[in-house]
Design a protein around this motif. Structure first.
Motif, PDB file in Angstrom:
ATOM      1  N   VAL A   1       0.779  -1.557  -0.062  1.00 12.15           N
ATOM      2  CA  VAL A   1      -0.067  -0.066   0.028  1.00 12.15           C
ATOM      3  C   VAL A   1       1.003   1.237  -0.019  1.00 12.15           C
ATOM      4  O   VAL A   1       1.644   1.389   0.846  1.00 12.15           O
ATOM      5  CB  VAL A   1      -0.950  -0.041   1.150  1.00 12.15           C
ATOM      6  CG1 VAL A   1      -2.034   0.979   1.177  1.00 12.15           C
ATOM      7  CG2 VAL A   1      -1.749  -1.374   1.341  1.00 12.15           C
ATOM      8  N   LYS A   2       0.540   2.157  -1.153  1.00 11.93           N
ATOM      9  CA  LYS A   2       1.521   3.270  -1.167  1.00 11.93           C
ATOM     10  C   LYS A   2       0.416   4.700  -0.890  1.00 11.93           C
ATOM     11  O   LYS A   2      -0.531   4.549  -1.690  1.00 11.93           O
ATOM     12  CB  LYS A   2       2.048   3.409  -2.356  1.00 11.93           C
ATOM     13  CG  LYS A   2       2.939   4.593  -2.423  1.00 11.93           C
ATOM     14  CD  LYS A   2       3.523   4.764  -3.774  1.00 11.93           C
ATOM     15  CE  LYS A   2       4.667   6.029  -3.833  1.00 11.93           C
ATOM     16  NZ  LYS A   2       5.691   6.289  -2.859  1.00 11.93           N
ATOM     17  N   LEU A   3       0.347   5.494   0.149  1.00 11.73           N
ATOM     18  CA  LEU A   3      -0.571   6.366   0.561  1.00 11.73           C
ATOM     19  C   LEU A   3       0.035   7.830  -0.160  1.00 11.73           C
ATOM     20  O   LEU A   3       1.013   8.187  -0.224  1.00 11.73           O
ATOM     21  CB  LEU A   3      -0.800   6.391   1.962  1.00 11.73           C
ATOM     22  CG  LEU A   3      -1.205   5.136   2.698  1.00 11.73           C
ATOM     23  CD1 LEU A   3      -1.167   5.418   4.251  1.00 11.73           C
ATOM     24  CD2 LEU A   3      -2.719   4.547   2.185  1.00 11.73           C
ATOM     25  N   ARG A   4      -1.138   8.514  -0.401  1.00  6.95           N
ATOM     26  CA  ARG A   4      -0.905   9.745  -0.470  1.00  6.95           C
ATOM     27  C   ARG A   4      -0.984  10.953   0.727  1.00  6.95           C
ATOM     28  O   ARG A   4      -0.426  11.836   0.773  1.00  6.95           O
ATOM     29  CB  ARG A   4      -2.083  10.405  -1.567  1.00  6.95           C
ATOM     30  CG  ARG A   4      -1.713  10.086  -2.947  1.00  6.95           C
ATOM     31  CD  ARG A   4      -2.809  10.799  -3.754  1.00  6.95           C
ATOM     32  NE  ARG A   4      -2.811  10.084  -5.248  1.00  6.95           N
ATOM     33  CZ  ARG A   4      -3.526  10.642  -5.976  1.00  6.95           C
ATOM     34  NH1 ARG A   4      -4.568  11.752  -6.046  1.00  6.95           N
ATOM     35  NH2 ARG A   4      -3.440  10.162  -7.398  1.00  6.95           N
ATOM     36  N   THR A   5      -1.418  10.210   1.876  1.00  3.82           N
ATOM     37  CA  THR A   5      -1.587  10.944   3.204  1.00  3.82           C
ATOM     38  C   THR A   5      -0.387  11.085   3.665  1.00  3.82           C
ATOM     39  O   THR A   5       0.509   9.795   3.707  1.00  3.82           O
ATOM     40  CB  THR A   5      -2.861  10.500   4.007  1.00  3.82           C
ATOM     41  OG1 THR A   5      -2.500   8.928   4.045  1.00  3.82           O
ATOM     42  CG2 THR A   5      -4.048  10.758   3.218  1.00  3.82           C
ATOM     43  N   ILE A   6       0.213  11.823   4.412  1.00  4.49           N
ATOM     44  CA  ILE A   6       1.584  12.136   4.976  1.00  4.49           C
ATOM     45  C   ILE A   6       1.533  11.708   6.496  1.00  4.49           C
ATOM     46  O   ILE A   6       0.274  12.235   7.150  1.00  4.49           O
ATOM     47  CB  ILE A   6       2.148  13.590   4.794  1.00  4.49           C
ATOM     48  CG1 ILE A   6       2.094  13.999   3.473  1.00  4.49           C
ATOM     49  CG2 ILE A   6       3.352  13.682   5.869  1.00  4.49           C
ATOM     50  CD1 ILE A   6       2.521  15.574   3.364  1.00  4.49           C
ATOM     51  N   GLY A   7       2.344  10.935   7.038  1.00  9.42           N
ATOM     52  CA  GLY A   7       2.215  10.468   8.394  1.00  9.42           C
ATOM     53  C   GLY A   7       2.289   9.051   8.577  1.00  9.42           C
ATOM     54  O   GLY A   7       1.424   8.528   8.070  1.00  9.42           O
ATOM     55  N   LEU A   8       3.214   8.583   9.581  1.00  8.93           N
ATOM     56  CA  LEU A   8       3.100   7.352   9.676  1.00  8.93           C
ATOM     57  C   LEU A   8       1.988   6.637  10.395  1.00  8.93           C
ATOM     58  O   LEU A   8       1.542   5.574  10.235  1.00  8.93           O
ATOM     59  CB  LEU A   8       4.372   6.795  10.434  1.00  8.93           C
ATOM     60  CG  LEU A   8       5.775   7.321   9.832  1.00  8.93           C
ATOM     61  CD1 LEU A   8       6.776   6.779  10.706  1.00  8.93           C
ATOM     62  CD2 LEU A   8       5.858   6.528   8.555  1.00  8.93           C
ATOM     63  N   HIS A   9       1.191   7.600  11.151  1.00 11.59           N
ATOM     64  CA  HIS A   9      -0.072   7.243  11.923  1.00 11.59           C
ATOM     65  C   HIS A   9      -1.055   6.765  10.850  1.00 11.59           C
ATOM     66  O   HIS A   9      -2.016   6.040  11.081  1.00 11.59           O
ATOM     67  CB  HIS A   9      -0.630   8.260  12.599  1.00 11.59           C
ATOM     68  CG  HIS A   9      -0.435   9.751  12.191  1.00 11.59           C
ATOM     69  ND1 HIS A   9       0.400  10.429  11.656  1.00 11.59           N
ATOM     70  CD2 HIS A   9      -1.800  10.306  11.796  1.00 11.59           C
ATOM     71  CE1 HIS A   9       0.113  11.515  11.360  1.00 11.59           C
ATOM     72  NE2 HIS A   9      -1.366  11.562  11.540  1.00 11.59           N
ATOM     73  N   GLN A  10      -0.980   7.525   9.616  1.00 10.71           N
ATOM     74  CA  GLN A  10      -1.987   7.069   8.447  1.00 10.71           C
ATOM     75  C   GLN A  10      -1.880   5.775   8.115  1.00 10.71           C
ATOM     76  O   GLN A  10      -2.658   5.237   7.526  1.00 10.71           O
ATOM     77  CB  GLN A  10      -1.891   7.920   7.497  1.00 10.71           C
ATOM     78  CG  GLN A  10      -2.151   9.473   7.828  1.00 10.71           C
ATOM     79  CD  GLN A  10      -3.671   9.665   8.082  1.00 10.71           C
ATOM     80  OE1 GLN A  10      -4.401   8.799   8.436  1.00 10.71           O
ATOM     81  NE2 GLN A  10      -4.207  11.019   8.201  1.00 10.71           N
ATOM     82  N   HIS A  11      -0.598   5.167   8.235  1.00 11.28           N
ATOM     83  CA  HIS A  11      -0.370   3.703   7.714  1.00 11.28           C
ATOM     84  C   HIS A  11      -1.415   2.853   8.754  1.00 11.28           C
ATOM     85  O   HIS A  11      -1.898   1.908   8.411  1.00 11.28           O
ATOM     86  CB  HIS A  11       0.957   3.328   7.987  1.00 11.28           C
ATOM     87  CG  HIS A  11       2.018   3.883   7.077  1.00 11.28           C
ATOM     88  ND1 HIS A  11       1.770   4.875   6.349  1.00 11.28           N
ATOM     89  CD2 HIS A  11       3.537   3.625   6.923  1.00 11.28           C
ATOM     90  CE1 HIS A  11       2.759   5.202   5.730  1.00 11.28           C
ATOM     91  NE2 HIS A  11       3.757   4.347   5.954  1.00 11.28           N
ATOM     92  N   HIS A  12      -1.152   3.185   9.969  1.00  6.77           N
ATOM     93  CA  HIS A  12      -2.161   2.565  11.237  1.00  6.77           C
ATOM     94  C   HIS A  12      -3.415   2.544  10.658  1.00  6.77           C
ATOM     95  O   HIS A  12      -4.442   1.623  10.821  1.00  6.77           O
ATOM     96  CB  HIS A  12      -1.899   3.276  12.419  1.00  6.77           C
ATOM     97  CG  HIS A  12      -2.451   2.456  13.605  1.00  6.77           C
ATOM     98  ND1 HIS A  12      -3.951   2.902  14.038  1.00  6.77           N
ATOM     99  CD2 HIS A  12      -2.202   1.573  14.395  1.00  6.77           C
ATOM    100  CE1 HIS A  12      -4.123   2.243  15.008  1.00  6.77           C
ATOM    101  NE2 HIS A  12      -3.068   1.463  15.422  1.00  6.77           N
ATOM    102  N   ASN A  13      -4.160   3.830  10.246  1.00  2.00           N
ATOM    103  CA  ASN A  13      -5.435   4.145   9.874  1.00  2.00           C
ATOM    104  C   ASN A  13      -6.005   3.093   8.765  1.00  2.00           C
ATOM    105  O   ASN A  13      -6.875   2.742   8.776  1.00  2.00           O
ATOM    106  CB  ASN A  13      -5.603   5.594   9.690  1.00  2.00           C
ATOM    107  CG  ASN A  13      -5.277   6.334  11.275  1.00  2.00           C
ATOM    108  OD1 ASN A  13      -5.702   5.877  12.172  1.00  2.00           O
ATOM    109  ND2 ASN A  13      -5.101   7.442  11.040  1.00  2.00           N
ATOM    110  N   ALA A  14      -5.007   3.165   7.875  1.00  3.23           N
ATOM    111  CA  ALA A  14      -5.343   2.681   6.473  1.00  3.23           C
ATOM    112  C   ALA A  14      -5.220   1.085   7.013  1.00  3.23           C
ATOM    113  O   ALA A  14      -6.107   0.202   6.176  1.00  3.23           O
ATOM    114  CB  ALA A  14      -4.289   2.685   5.430  1.00  3.23           C
TER     115      ALA A  14
END
Length: 418
Positions: free
Chosen positions: A242-255
């Protein structure tokens, strides 16, 4: 939208936070129980509700479901609480919903049990969803057990994270706060959580009591090979890059939590392609959460409104700008742990500025206990204008989502006037 509706909600906001379900239940009963007429996913948690919901709704929309979202706080005025397929409902639709519900509000006012701003907004959202969507994603406002939204019977419940927030209402310890969040767990309804450590215990206990299947981050699903915008999600049977456009390692957790939710929903609904879902998640951008709103100078806003949010903000900014000078402007609600948030920011950012904004709950400059940590700004609008004209360094705005909303609107108005 008619001015009197705006005035009504401004006055109603002064009732403040009113935990309990009696008023919302009476309101919904008078409306013939719209909350029973749509399929829902319920999301609680100290942080990550909005991001997890955004990932989830994008994936479900990509699979051709009509999705409603109830979110708070709003970054688009009154209409921003209620979304259809990722878009705010129109002011005309909002006005129609309000006119339909207004007689019930007036009757409850006469009976001495006036519904709050949030209860009215919740009822309006449920009324809209009952007529327009296939699935609604409902974010809890505060806590869970006594939260206004906890009148639905969802097909799936999610608890994203637990950290200290709203301690006056939810308790002083992580375990006490988690026990409130766990109140959204319903009998025989799957529950997904990103919570780890001691706060997980009341969630496990509540799931067991309700015979609800529990999926835990770090145990039943997890992520590996983590980079700043990319990670590998996996559970026992699946693995996705998964490669996100949202910045922030916490967004990995949310995704990651959202992907596990999609796996559970796939088992229920069948028609849900995971590759289509992952592609949609990878395109998501989230207003007000590590969001770039201006170039030259670079301006980024992030609603880091509690200690955990501030820690995540600091971690991400350090990763992006390990040595570069940045200006940080901070404003929060007075019922938050403003001392600890201020201390955390001041220890990392030499150029920290503290301000206030127009809201009944906003902390005044005199409310900040650490007068030596951060330069106080009386007029944040003048400060923003001056920094936009003169600063070569990035400008980072954080704190209350309501303050972030003011900043976003202000910067847009400046751009429009150029």
């Amino acid at each position: 939208m008619r001015t009197n509706i705006h005035e009504f909600f401004e006055k109603r906001q002064k009732l403040g936070v009113q935990p309990g379900l009696d008023r919302i239940e009476a309101l919904l009963e008078a409306l013939d129980h719209p909350e029973k007429k749509f399929t829902s996913v319920h999301i609680a948690g100290t942080n990550g509700k909005g991001s997890t919901g955004a990932f989830l709704q994008a994936a479900l929309r990509a699979n051709r479901y009509r999705i409603g979202t109830f979110t708070s706080p709003s970054l688009n005025g009154l209409t921003g609480f209620i979304l259809y397929n990722g878009e705010f409902i129109s002011e005309d639709v909002f006005a129609e919903l309000f006119e339909e519900i207004e007689p019930v509000i007036e009757q409850m006012d006469r009976e001495g049990k006036p519904p709050s701003h949030f209860e009215i907004m919740t009822a309006m959202a449920f009324l809209y969803f009952s007529r327009n969507v296939d699935i609604a994603i409902i974010e809890a406002g505060m806590g869970g057990r006594d939260d206004t939204t906890n009148v639905i019977q969802p097909v799936l419940s999610i608890i994203t994270t637990v950290s200290k927030d709203h301690t006056a209402f939810l308790g002083d310890t992580l375990v006490e706060i988690a026990a409130h969040k766990a109140g959204i767990i319903k009998p025989h309804t799957p529950i997904i959580t990103g919570v780890e450590g001691e706060a997980l215990t009341p969630i496990v206990n509540e799931a067991n009591k309700n015979r609800a299947v529990l999926y835990r981050f770090g145990m039943d699903f997890t992520m590996e090979n983590i980079q700043i915008d990319e990670f590998e999600w996996k559970n026992l049977g699946s693995r996705y890059r998964v490669k996100l456009r949202t910045i922030g390692l916490h967004q990995h957790h949310n995704a990651s939590v959202a992907i596990q939710a999609l796996k559970v929903l796939k088992n229920r609904f069948g028609h849900l392609d995971m590759h289509t879902s992952i592609e949609a998640i990878q395109k998501v951008t989230i207003p007000g959460r590590m969001e770039k709103i201006h170039d030259n100078p670079f301006i980024l806003v992030d609603g880091a409104h509690n200690e955990a949010g501030v820690r995540a903000f600091i971690k991400t900014v350090r990763a992006i700008y390990p040595r570069r000078k940045v200006h940080v402007l901070f404003a929060a609600f007075k019922d938050k742990d403003i001392e600890e948030m201020q201390r955390l920011l001041a220890d990392v950012f030499p150029n920290l500025y503290i301000t206030s904004f127009d809201h009944p709950r906003a902390a005044a400059l005199t409310d900040y206990p650490l007068q030596d940590k951060g330069e106080q700004v009386e007029d944040w609008q003048a400060w923003m204008k001056e920094k936009i004209k003169t600063s070569m360094a990035p400008i980072l705005i954080t704190g209350s989502f309501h303050f972030v909303d003011y900043i976003r609107s202000f910067v847009k108005s400046l751009e429009a006037s150029e």
